[in-house]
Design an enzyme around this catalytic site. Structure first.
Site, short mmCIF file in Angstrom:
data_model
loop_
_atom_site.label_atom_id
_atom_site.label_comp_id
_atom_site.label_asym_id
_atom_site.label_seq_id
_atom_site.Cartn_x
_atom_site.Cartn_y
_atom_site.Cartn_z
N GLU A 20 0.85 -1.18 0.00
CA GLU A 20 0.00 0.00 0.00
C GLU A 20 0.89 1.24 0.00
OE1 GLU A 20 -3.65 2.16 2.44
OE2 GLU A 20 -2.89 0.22 3.14
N ALA A 23 1.95 -0.08 10.53
CA ALA A 23 1.57 -1.46 10.27
C ALA A 23 0.73 -1.51 9.01
CB ALA A 23 0.78 -2.04 11.45
N MET A 24 0.47 -2.73 8.52
CA MET A 24 -0.30 -2.90 7.28
C MET A 24 -1.24 -4.08 7.42
SD MET A 24 -1.01 -1.86 4.35
CE MET A 24 -2.26 -2.64 3.34
N GLU A 25 -2.48 -3.86 6.99
CA GLU A 25 -3.57 -4.80 7.26
C GLU A 25 -3.73 -5.90 6.22
OE1 GLU A 25 -5.60 -1.40 4.85
OE2 GLU A 25 -3.99 -1.59 6.32
N ASN A 26 -2.67 -6.29 5.51
CA ASN A 26 -2.78 -7.33 4.49
C ASN A 26 -3.64 -8.50 4.97
OD1 ASN A 26 -0.39 -5.95 3.20
ND2 ASN A 26 0.58 -6.80 5.02
N HIS A 84 -6.39 -1.66 15.31
CA HIS A 84 -6.65 -0.96 14.06
C HIS A 84 -6.49 -1.89 12.85
CE1 HIS A 84 -6.62 2.63 11.38
NE2 HIS A 84 -5.81 1.87 10.65
N GLU A 85 -5.37 -2.59 12.80
CA GLU A 85 -5.12 -3.45 11.63
C GLU A 85 -6.09 -4.63 11.61
OE1 GLU A 85 -3.37 -2.02 9.55
OE2 GLU A 85 -2.44 -0.58 10.90
N HIS A 105 -9.45 -3.59 10.23
CA HIS A 105 -9.43 -3.41 8.78
C HIS A 105 -9.94 -4.65 8.05
CE1 HIS A 105 -8.01 0.43 7.49
NE2 HIS A 105 -6.85 0.37 8.11
N GLU A 154 -9.64 4.26 6.31
CA GLU A 154 -8.77 4.66 7.41
C GLU A 154 -9.50 5.47 8.48
OE1 GLU A 154 -6.14 3.33 7.95
OE2 GLU A 154 -5.44 2.59 6.00
#
Length: 911
Positions: free
Chosen positions: A148, A288-291, A323-324, A327, A346
């Protein structure tokens, strides 16, 4: 084959602007995506004994079909791709030649494409040379991805846009020295291969856009747990880290389970895969990233234990994990159609994680923390050159729009919708949104429409929040008719011009109010009121401001009240009301709304600081500055009020920050703000010394650490007292501070004491500080995140010559100029959080920051552009500082090969 050898066109001299109005649906969609990654690290050889030199071979088989929604009759397909070496390309089994396709600047166009076809490409990439940390790259002992917003195009040729959703199957192949091979979805196959290699194949049954793709290959350890969903399914939970960090994962795991339980209870959302994984990565541009199913986190948002992590760190881990995870529905199962809709996922998810954290701890404290961040950072963004609505109309580089406006203001928009609709209707609306759009890429209009359909409310005017930038200002006046027992509030709204719009239409603003009498809250009887959602509290009312000016009249008001305005900070606005000091003291002591009690304390502190600033500006000495007795008594009453949450007392005793004071100023007087605030703090410390000492001594310093709301609150209040006492430069108190550093059993208390010693100009404190800094580094040099705190405490030291220390630390073994966490800990900490030194009269701070941005421009453009923020505010300062800051912006703009990220921010800042 190099870019030149592939006849790639030269880059345009000026980056192009992308506009929302130009959106068009994709001509093709991708049914399935099958990927194979053959990873070879540096000097590793393949089965033919050919040196791979850090290459990764990416094989992609994509099943395309014409988009039924596309109206144009096209027979070609343009795919995104950047920094790729194309090995081969085949369409429906036919290998394509040079005349069958053409390279663009960051794309490839394939000619003569049929209605449906299979495209197979093989590309080479070099993750170990990827310093941008986008796409596939190496971090310490692992390979990992960050896709992202547009990182996937650095992996393979693809339709890298969020409205193209596909079912992914991914095979990862690597040497066995990388035993952990992960990707999205569920594990469906794994095994050994020749040459000491092995593979794992993962399948994600849920369609997703490429930005949610993830891959990890590394030598990692993990902890494991499980969560049983409300439908009875067992979900495996795994957190992967470097083996040395295995003892720092328990808090993240507990936070994950709490998040899963909360999302089921509050939103009815159940997790959908058989496994949920988190991987901690040390080199990461974001938090962080919500993959889907494989969340990749910055180590700072996963690792926590009392010896190495502060209370703020524990809270950050809890909030980011939540949060992640949230998502999974608000971002993954329902995603955004295009990047202009970024706040759709977001803003909504920040609101959800904020509510979760409020339920896990103190709701009022969480609200104070969120609003403090909003007022200091997002309001400044609204007033600056990068101001934009939460759904922007254009951008040059989408990475620049991962902003406070998109996230924090976006969350406030959702909060206002929840306030206007009421809890029940808001839940009905979100249920409808998730059910109606599951598996789709949608827009903010789709979200608001679901809320309208579920609640029956017309939110047409409210949608202006999505298209108009800026922070509205409310001017509030009142009157009281004693004979008629009527009280009137008149509210006017305005909004200053911003780059996208000069004149704003009125916003729809929920203004939550109460009326405070001598004994506390008064019952509210609003005349000519529309029926609204039921509430058991007759002392609380939400006024709906929809016009430029409105008057609201309350009846049966038996005494002249003091209004409690914007309760809970019910809208992201600035507001003016002429409170007297007595009014504020009444609110501070009697208001039932915890947020407004804190707000009253801040306004009292603000008045005192403004008096000290005025004295400083007039050339008066602040060495023996005193504050009014009424203010001292107000603070003393807070200290003695045992009914108040200790965390709230700590916040009420903490004066408005220099960042907030700067935001309030038309022209920032750096020195007056700094020295005026210090003078008021020292005056309060002198006046309340006995109370602060009593509070500090009453705390049990040997009690076992617990990251609970009560434990965090007690430490917070104790360390606020320590901060005030250390200001007095009393050797006995300084020794007490140093003793806390030496004997504390948790990092919160260690860092609190170290911070006070480093920032004290008393000779004894400086002696202790030098010894403590050396001791701290020797003790923790093997813990990267702890060393980051060591860097930051020195970078934020308010004493002279700090910039020299920061420059020296850049050559220290503790600093890595390629690691975003280190850059943030040292450079960003100095430039963003040390105004008295960054804004030195000679402009050395500005030149230092420009040097860092120019260096990072090619290495990591995202980090470079984010560092620019302090310089973008140049118009807020006096003529001398304006000239110095503008000079550095112009110097940056003159750099050849400026990245899109940096060009956009600098060029807009100079307008």
């Amino acid at each position: 084959m190099t870019a030149v050898e592939q006849n790639l066109p030269a880059k345009d001299s000026a980056p192009k602007t992308i506009y929302l109005k130009d959106y068009r649906v994709p001509d093709y969609l991708i049914k399935t995506t099958d990927l194979r990654f053959d990873i070879y690290d540096r000097n590793e050889k393949d089965e033919k004994s050919e040196g791979r030199d850090g290459e990764t071979i990416v094989s992609a088989m994509l099943q395309f079909y014409r988009n039924p929604a596309a109206t144009d009759a096209v027979t070609q397909l343009t795919l995104h791709g950047a920094d790729l070496e194309l090995v081969s390309i085949a369409l429906n089994g036919k290998v394509l030649g040079e005349g069958d396709y053409q390279f663009g600047e960051e794309s490839i166009t394939i000619f003569n494409t049929p209605e449906e076809f299979t495209l197979i490409t093989i590309t080479k990439i070099k993750p170990e040379q990827n310093t941008s940390l986008e796409g596939l790259y190496r971090s310490r002992t692992m390979y990992c991805t960050q896709c992202e917003a547009e990182g996937f195009r650095k992996i393979t040729y693809y339709l890298d846009r969020p409205d193209v959703m596909s079912e992914f199957t991914t095979t990862v192949v690597a040497d066995k020295k990388y035993p952990v091979l992960l990707s999205n979805g569920n594990l469906i196959d794994q095994g050994e291969l020749d040459g000491n290699r092995h593979y794992a194949t993962w399948h994600d049954p849920f369609k997703k856009p490429a930005y949610l793709f993830a891959l990890v290959a590394g030598d990692l350890a993990h902890i494991e747990d499980k969560f049983t969903t409300r439908s009875g399914r067992d979900v495996a939970l795994k957190i992967f880290v470097e083996p040395k960090d295995l003892d720092k994962c328990d808090h993240a795991m507990e936070s994950l389970k709490n998040s899963m339980r909360w999302d089921e209870e509050v939103y009815g959302r159940e997790y959908d895969l058989n496994i949920f994984m988190i991987v901690a990565v040390d080199d990461f541009n974001m938090g962080a990233m919500e993959n889907k199913g494989l969340n990749i986190f910055n180590t700072s948002c996963v690792l926590a234990k009392p010896e190495t992590t502060t209370d703020a760190g524990f809270q950050r881990v809890e909030g980011v994990v939540a949060h992640e995870y949230f998502h999974n529905w608000s971002g993954n199962r329902v995603t955004c159609r295009d990047w202009f809709q970024l706040s759709l996922k977001e803003g909504f998810t920040v609101y959800r994680d904020s509510e979760f954290s409020a339920d896990m701890g103190s709701r009022t404290v969480k609200r104070v923390e969120d609003v403090t961040l909003l007022r200091t950072a997002q309001f400044a963004e609204d007033a600056g050159p990068m101001a934009h609505p939460i759904r922007p109309e254009s951008y040059i580089e989408i990475s620049n729009f991962y902003t406070m406006t998109i996230y924090e203001k976006g969350a406030e928009i959702i909060r206002m919708l929840a306030t206007l609709l009421g809890k029940e209707n808001f839940r009905k609306g979100t249920d409808l949104y998730f059910d109606r759009h599951d598996g789709q890429a949608v827009t903010t209009e789709d979200f608001v429409k679901a809320l309208e359909d579920a609640s029956g409310r017309d939110l047409t005017q409210f949608k202006r929040w999505y298209s108009q930038a800026g922070t509205p200002r409310l001017h509030i006046t009142d009157s009281y008719d004693e004979d008629a027992q009527e009280y009137s509030l008149t509210i006017k709204q305005t909004c200053p011009p911003t780059p996208e719009c000069e004149n704003k239409l009125p916003f729809h603003i929920p203004v939550a109010v109460g009326l405070i009498g001598s004994a506390g809250d008064l019952p509210l009887v609003l005349q000519n009121a529309e029926p609204d959602f039921e509430t058991s509290d007759n002392t609380y009312k939400v006024l709906e401001l929809t016009e430029t000016e409105q008057t609201f009249v309350f009846g049966r008001v038996q005494e002249k009240p003091v209004p409690s305005l914007l309760r809970g900070f019910s809208a992201p606005v600035k507001w003016d009301y002429d409170y007297t000091r007595d009014d504020l003291i009444l609110l501070m002591s009697r208001d039932s709304d915890g947020f407004n009690r804190w707000e009253a304390s801040q306004q009292l502190g603000l008045q005192a600081i403004e008096q000290a600033m005025e004295a400083y500006q007039q050339g008066n000495s602040l060495s023996n500055w005193q504050v009014d007795a009424e203010l001292v008594e107000a603070y003393r009453s807070v200290l003695q009020n045992e009914s108040l949450d200790k965390a709230m007392v700590a916040y009420m005793l903490s004066l408005p920050s220099e960042a907030y004071l700067s935001e309030l100023a038309d022209i920032v007087d750096v020195e007056a703000i700094h020295y005026g605030r210090v003078a008021v703090r020292r005056a309060l410390a002198n006046a309340l010394r006995n109370e602060f000492e009593t509070l500090y001594r009453a705390y049990n310093h040997q009690q076992a650490y617990a990251a609970t709301a009560d434990g965090i609150a007690a430490r917070s209040l104790k360390n606020v007292a320590l901060g005030y006492l250390t200001l007095l430069n009393d050797e006995t108190l300084i020794k007490r501070c140093e003793q806390q550093y030496r004997t504390a059993n948790n990092m919160t208390d260690v860092m609190a004491a170290l911070t006070q010693l480093v920032n004290s100009d008393a000779p004894l404190a400086q002696q202790y500080a030098a010894s403590a800094l050396e001791d701290f580094y020797q003790r923790w040099q093997g813990e990267s995140l702890v060393v980051n705190q060591w860097l930051s405490v020195q970078a934020m030291c308010v004493l002279p010559r700090t910039l020299e220390k920061v420059k020296a630390l850049q050559s220290h073994a503790a600093f890595d100029g390629k690691n975003p966490n280190k850059i943030r800990a040292l450079i960003a900490a100095f430039c963003n959080n040390n105004p008295i030194n960054f804004h030195a009269d000679d402009g050395a701070g500005y030149q230092f920051l420009a040097d860092q941005i120019i260096h990072l421009n090619t290495q990591n453009p995202q980090i470079a552009s984010r560092l620019l923020t302090p310089l973008t505010k140049w118009k807020k300062y006096g003529p001398q500082r304006q000239a110095l800051m503008k000079k550095q912006l112009e110097r940056i703009l003159a750099e050849p090969d400026l990245s899109k990220d940096v060009f956009e921010v600098v060029s807009k800042s100079l307008v």
